[in-house]
Write a protein that holds these residues in place. Structure first.
Motif, mmCIF file in Angstrom:
data_model
loop_
_atom_site.group_PDB
_atom_site.id
_atom_site.type_symbol
_atom_site.label_atom_id
_atom_site.label_comp_id
_atom_site.label_asym_id
_atom_site.label_seq_id
_atom_site.Cartn_x
_atom_site.Cartn_y
_atom_site.Cartn_z
ATOM 1 N N GLU A 55 -15.039 -57.209 -4.041
ATOM 2 C CA GLU A 55 -14.170 -58.006 -4.909
ATOM 3 C C GLU A 55 -13.092 -58.728 -4.102
ATOM 4 O OE1 GLU A 55 -12.600 -57.053 -9.268
ATOM 5 O OE2 GLU A 55 -11.503 -55.924 -7.740
ATOM 6 N N GLU A 107 -14.585 -52.492 -4.306
ATOM 7 C CA GLU A 107 -13.241 -53.044 -4.143
ATOM 8 C C GLU A 107 -13.213 -54.052 -2.998
ATOM 9 O OE1 GLU A 107 -10.404 -49.359 -5.722
ATOM 10 O OE2 GLU A 107 -10.869 -49.556 -3.584
ATOM 11 N N GLU A 125 -11.984 -54.952 -11.431
ATOM 12 C CA GLU A 125 -11.843 -55.865 -12.564
ATOM 13 C C GLU A 125 -13.120 -56.650 -12.839
ATOM 14 O OE1 GLU A 125 -8.491 -58.428 -12.162
ATOM 15 O OE2 GLU A 125 -7.051 -56.783 -11.925
ATOM 16 N N THR A 126 -13.881 -56.964 -11.796
ATOM 17 C CA THR A 126 -15.116 -57.728 -11.964
ATOM 18 C C THR A 126 -16.112 -56.942 -12.808
ATOM 19 O OG1 THR A 126 -14.788 -58.670 -9.760
ATOM 20 C CG2 THR A 126 -16.971 -58.926 -10.743
ATOM 21 N N PRO A 127 -16.747 -57.563 -13.805
ATOM 22 C CA PRO A 127 -17.771 -56.859 -14.580
ATOM 23 C C PRO A 127 -18.907 -56.363 -13.687
ATOM 24 C CG PRO A 127 -17.153 -58.913 -15.663
ATOM 25 C CD PRO A 127 -16.510 -58.940 -14.304
ATOM 26 N N VAL A 128 -19.307 -55.104 -13.880
ATOM 27 C CA VAL A 128 -20.397 -54.487 -13.115
ATOM 28 C C VAL A 128 -21.451 -54.015 -14.115
ATOM 29 C CG1 VAL A 128 -21.056 -52.660 -11.512
ATOM 30 C CG2 VAL A 128 -18.810 -53.754 -11.298
ATOM 31 N N VAL A 132 -22.432 -64.970 -8.642
ATOM 32 C CA VAL A 132 -23.029 -63.700 -9.050
ATOM 33 C C VAL A 132 -23.523 -62.959 -7.811
ATOM 34 C CG1 VAL A 132 -24.829 -62.593 -10.418
ATOM 35 C CG2 VAL A 132 -23.736 -64.680 -11.266
ATOM 36 N N ALA A 171 -14.778 -62.166 -4.271
ATOM 37 C CA ALA A 171 -14.267 -62.557 -5.596
ATOM 38 C C ALA A 171 -15.379 -63.054 -6.522
ATOM 39 C CB ALA A 171 -13.176 -63.616 -5.451
ATOM 40 N N PRO A 172 -16.421 -62.259 -6.732
ATOM 41 C CA PRO A 172 -17.501 -62.718 -7.615
ATOM 42 C C PRO A 172 -17.072 -62.732 -9.079
ATOM 43 C CG PRO A 172 -17.854 -60.437 -6.987
ATOM 44 C CD PRO A 172 -16.669 -60.914 -6.200
ATOM 45 N N ASP A 173 -17.830 -63.474 -9.873
ATOM 46 C CA ASP A 173 -17.598 -63.490 -11.318
ATOM 47 C C ASP A 173 -18.308 -62.341 -12.016
ATOM 48 O OD1 ASP A 173 -16.089 -66.027 -11.488
ATOM 49 O OD2 ASP A 173 -17.965 -66.912 -10.781
ATOM 50 N N LEU A 174 -19.382 -61.849 -11.402
ATOM 51 C CA LEU A 174 -20.210 -60.821 -12.021
ATOM 52 C C LEU A 174 -20.987 -60.090 -10.936
ATOM 53 C CD1 LEU A 174 -21.495 -59.584 -14.643
ATOM 54 C CD2 LEU A 174 -23.129 -61.491 -14.580
ATOM 55 N N ILE A 175 -21.144 -58.772 -11.098
ATOM 56 C CA ILE A 175 -21.919 -57.968 -10.148
ATOM 57 C C ILE A 175 -23.027 -57.244 -10.913
ATOM 58 C CG2 ILE A 175 -21.901 -56.004 -8.550
ATOM 59 C CD1 ILE A 175 -18.989 -56.701 -7.903
#
Length: 254
Positions: free
Chosen positions: A193, A190, A221-224, A126, A197-201
Motif C-alpha cells: 500500500e 502495508e 485501507e485498500t480493499p482486499v 489493481v 498505492a493500489p485501488d484494489l488488491i
C-alpha cells in the motif's frame, strides 16, 4: 478454442486445457511435483510430461515463478541459480516441440482474475497477490498488464526478500497459526500500500481460499478481496497469456 495452460510453482507443476471463451477448465488439473533440484533441464522434462499427458500439439501458455522478460529468466527467485539468463521459452519449445509463451506466474494469475474472475470490469490500479511458496504480484492499470511487478522481492529486516518471512511457505515451515501468519501478511500488504498505492488488491494462490481465517488481521485501507478463481488462476491465466500477452502488455527490452 482450447489452449494448454501450465503453472510452474516451487512445489508443483500443474496443467490443464482451458476454454478461451469462458476461461473454464476443460480437463482435470494434472500435477507433477517440482523436481527437488529445481534445475532447468529437470523442470523442462516435467513440462514435457504434462504436454504429453494431454497429447497436446498447439501453443502453450506458461506461468513461471520469477521475473521473465521476453521469455528469458532474469532472476532465479526460489529456483536453482542456473536458471539465471535461460531463455525459458526456447528451452520448453526444444523439449516439447510446442510453441510457448512464458510470463511471470503472478502476471498469469492476474490475467485470469481480470479476464474471467473478480477483476472483470475493474479499472484503476489493481494488484493481484498470489500466496504460495513465495509472494507473487501482478499489476494492472485500467485492465492492462504492467509485467514483473515483483513486490514479494522487497527486502525486509534481516531478510533479502519479504516473501521469505511472509509467504505461505513461511506459515508451513514455522507451523504458524493463521492469526500469527496473518499479521506478517498484513505487514507485507502495508508495504504494498505504501509503495504502490493500489485501488484494489485481489488475493490468489493456496491461502486465498482460507481468507476468512485471517481476514481480521488485514488492517490496510485498500480493499482486499479473495479472487474467485483462487488456486486455478495460474493455469487459466497462463493459457490466456499464450494468446494475449505478446499483443497487450508493456514489453521491456532485455
Amino acid at each position: 478454442m482450447e489452449v494448454l495452460g501450465i503453472d510452474i510453482g516451487g512445489s508443483g507443476i500443474k496443467g490443464a486445457l482451458i476454454d478461451m471463451k469462458t476461461g473454464e477448465m476443460l480437463t482435470e488439473r494434472h500435477r507433477i511435483p517440482t523436481p527437488k533440484s529445481r534445475k532447468p533441464e529437470a523442470m523442462a522434462e516435467v513440462v514435457g510430461q504434462i504436454v504429453k499427458h494431454f497429447d497436446y500439439k498447439g501453443p502453450v501458455g506458461c506461468g513461471f515463478p520469477t521475473v521473465i522478460k521476453n521469455g528469458v529468466c532474469k532472476s532465479h527467485g526460489n529456483l536453482h541459480p542456473s536458471w539465471d539468463g535461460v531463455n525459458v521459452e526456447a528451452l520448453f519449445e526444444r523439449v516439447t516441440g510446442n510453441e510457448f509463451t512464458v510470463i511471470n506466474d503472478a502476471d498469469a494469475a492476474g490475467y485470469a482474475v481480470m479476464n474471467y474472475g473478480s477483476g472483470q470490469g475493474e479499472n484503476g490500479f489493481v494488484v493481484i497477490i498470489t500466496i504460495g511458496t513465495g509472494l507473487g504480484s501482478g499489476a494492472f492499470f485500467n485492465g492492462k498488464l504492467i509485467p514483473n511487478f515483483e513486490l514479494g522481492q522487497i527486502p525486509y529486516k534481516k531478510y533479502d526478500k519479504i516473501e521469505t518471512w511472509a509467504a505461505g511457505s513461511a506459515k508451513d515451515r514455522e507451523n504458524l497459526s493463521y492469526k500469527k501468519w496473518g499479521k506478517r501478511f498484513n505487514r507485507f500488504l502495508e508495504l504494498v500500500e505504501l509503495i504502490a498505492a493500489p485501488d484494489l488488491i485481489f488475493l490468489g494462490g493456496g491461502a486465498s481460499k482460507d481468507f476468512e481465517e485471517y481476514r481480521k488481521q488485514i488492517k490496510i485501507e485498500t480493499p482486499v478481496v479473495p479472487a474467485r478463481l483462487q488456486n486455478h488462476a495460474g493455469i487459466i491465466g497462463a493459457a490466456t497469456a499464450g494468446l494475449r500477452f505478446k499483443k497487450e502488455c508493456i514489453r521491456t527490452p532485455i
